[in-house]
Design an enzyme around this catalytic site. Sequence first.
Site, short mmCIF file in Angstrom:
data_model
loop_
_atom_site.label_atom_id
_atom_site.label_comp_id
_atom_site.label_asym_id
_atom_site.label_seq_id
_atom_site.Cartn_x
_atom_site.Cartn_y
_atom_site.Cartn_z
N LYS A 211 140.04 26.26 31.96
CA LYS A 211 138.96 25.34 31.58
C LYS A 211 137.62 26.08 31.57
CE LYS A 211 136.84 21.06 33.23
NZ LYS A 211 136.98 19.90 34.12
N GLU A 217 141.69 34.72 39.12
CA GLU A 217 143.13 34.98 38.96
C GLU A 217 143.50 35.06 37.48
OE1 GLU A 217 141.77 32.77 40.93
OE2 GLU A 217 142.84 32.59 42.83
N GLY A 283 140.88 19.45 35.91
CA GLY A 283 141.97 20.42 35.80
C GLY A 283 143.33 19.80 36.09
N ARG A 284 143.43 19.08 37.21
CA ARG A 284 144.73 18.52 37.61
C ARG A 284 145.13 17.30 36.79
NH1 ARG A 284 140.72 18.28 41.02
NH2 ARG A 284 139.97 16.34 41.98
N GLU A 369 144.29 17.42 46.16
CA GLU A 369 142.99 17.90 45.70
C GLU A 369 142.10 16.70 45.36
OE1 GLU A 369 142.92 21.86 43.68
OE2 GLU A 369 142.04 20.70 42.07
N HIS A 400 170.26 18.13 53.03
CA HIS A 400 170.91 19.10 53.92
C HIS A 400 169.88 19.93 54.67
CE1 HIS A 400 174.83 18.20 52.14
NE2 HIS A 400 174.09 17.93 51.08
N LYS A 528 136.98 30.23 45.98
CA LYS A 528 136.78 31.07 44.79
C LYS A 528 135.57 31.99 44.99
CE LYS A 528 138.52 28.01 41.06
NZ LYS A 528 138.22 27.40 39.77
C1 G6Q Z 1 141.92 21.24 39.31
C2 G6Q Z 1 141.08 22.27 39.88
C3 G6Q Z 1 141.68 23.65 39.87
C4 G6Q Z 1 141.58 24.33 38.52
C5 G6Q Z 1 141.89 25.81 38.71
C6 G6Q Z 1 141.84 26.57 37.40
O1 G6Q Z 1 141.62 20.07 39.22
O2 G6Q Z 1 139.83 22.23 39.29
O3 G6Q Z 1 143.00 23.69 40.29
O4 G6Q Z 1 142.45 23.74 37.60
O5 G6Q Z 1 141.00 26.36 39.63
O6 G6Q Z 1 140.58 26.46 36.82
P1 G6Q Z 1 140.32 26.93 35.34
O7 G6Q Z 1 141.16 26.09 34.43
O8 G6Q Z 1 138.86 26.74 35.10
O9 G6Q Z 1 140.74 28.37 35.26
#
Ligand code: G6Q
Length: 571
Positions: A211, A217, A283-284, A369, A400, A528
């Site tokens: 996003k 990462e 994001g989520r 989150e 199990h 981050k």
């Molecule tokens: C989700 C969070 C988080 C995000 C990641 C990746 O709601 O904001 O999990 O999706 O940190 O972020 P980017 O899509 O910006 O790389």
Amino acid sequence: MTRTPVDPTTTPAWQALAAHHAALSPDLRGWFAADPARADRFTHTVADLHVDLSKNLITDETLDLLVQLAEQVGLAERVEAMLTGERINITENRAVLHTALRRPAGATPGLVVDGQDVDGDVQAVLDKVYEFAEKVRSGAWTGVTDKPVATVVNIGIGGSDLGPVMAYEALKPYVQPGLEVRFVSNIDPTDLAETVEDLDPTTTLFIVASKTFTTLETLTNARLARAWLWRRLVEVGAIEDTDEARTDAVAQHFVAVSTALDKVAEFGIDPSNAFGFWDWVGGRYSMDSAIGTSLAIAIGPDAFGQMLAGFHAVDEHLRSTPFARNVPVLMGLLNVWYTNFFGAHTHAVLPYDQHLHRFAAYLQQLTMESNGKSVRWDGTPVTTQTGEVFWGEPGTNGQHAFYQLIHQGTRLIPADFIAMAHPAHPLVDVDAPGRPDVHELFLSNFFAQTKALAFGKTADEVRAEGTAEAIVPARVFSGNRPTTSIMGPSLTPSVLGQLVALYEHITFVQGIVWGIDSFDQWGVELGKKLALEIAPAVAGDRAALDAQDPSTQALIRYYLAHRRAVPDLED
Ligand code: G6Q
């Protein structure tokens, strides 16, 4: 829209729930025996999902009071505020419009927010994603040697990874034969190295899904992937080792999904090969946006569209069904009931469907989150416990392993059991005498577990089996362990969309009761930032190392001593 959250603990409904809880003696055996209609009355339908709440520790009065609580905290108004694009993500001053991603094309009246034609914007991106997906699926999109794509590698993390992975695994039977999607998320280079190890670079397409397009990462993995692509393409003789050839290779083997198209261009990806979305998609909550491009390629636009329709059906249910029959509202309220009145700390989600093996991991982000917060949306402290720990594994594996604790432990662990009537496979165990249908055997476990948890086994029942008296207590099951059973016809794209939307809205309902902003994630941001600050110390920068606290310094020194020889850092 009110800016001040209602403190749920001050509502008449909360007080009444506290008194009701104090007077309640859960007795699922007795309740079912006295009331044969209980199962019917507490079972509801949302789209294709059949949701049985009857094995929860509730009476009619409990549900009445929980519904009153929802009314008294202003849930209806908040639902409408979300769906119409009010800026309910207060701390980031953003609208929360993931529900707009799945509105049907041409829906009337259209959704316009701050003068922006949201429906038009969503449809334009969806059309672009679908057109691209078709090109990849048909073989019209080719790599540098004109070969079609065989493997798509999605590079993303958190919300840009967990949803697409979960859905890809869930919808494996819908994936076009000959196409595979792999996912890289961890900055541990092992993840990328192992993912691309056996890939043919000439038939590999990378999707960089971020996003913000600033996530450490993802950008690190994207650079590593680009370097791997260039190296391997040269090694197999597909391109010359020149700047021009490398630029062309990126154009044909990399696309991006982001809200930051300028940063996409900086990375070297042509913005015409990028798919956008908007800051009003968290994001989520983004797997049904362009973040799902890898999934759209895998299952195709038709199936992706069916998934969106499934999401939308649950959105409509949330918006228009009275609370007393509104499944996400009731399930969210039940979670509040257990968290705040029974003191439950965790919530298990147990899918009896191998294709949902990543569902709990996905839900952990969605729920924890969103609702792992200690302050309310106006900055004041929360007035009660919030966010439970969500966890789970597919059945029957969990049976199990950890089910022992759910059945006989000291803690109350509400659990959702999920199963589909039809399996996605044609397997029949022809050698099993009298029981060739493996799916029936599998589902028998699903039915048996919630039954055992609800009704338990008394000491007399254990004795009647001839158990030695000394062992009887260890074999008694208390029962009254609450579960919700969710069943669907089969795990189609639509049903998957319904399930995800159901949990999105359960999460939202809980957040509203607690008065928290379920759409920010400041807890993620700190990590981050700190990792970037610490990186120089880990690289051996003395001043940066000295600036750390003693514990962190010692840990970094341990690493440096083992990985790098930096004698001047020795004390
Ligand atoms: C989700 C969070 C988080 C995000 C990641 C990746 O709601 O904001 O999990 O999706 O940190 O972020 P980017 O899509 O910006 O790389």
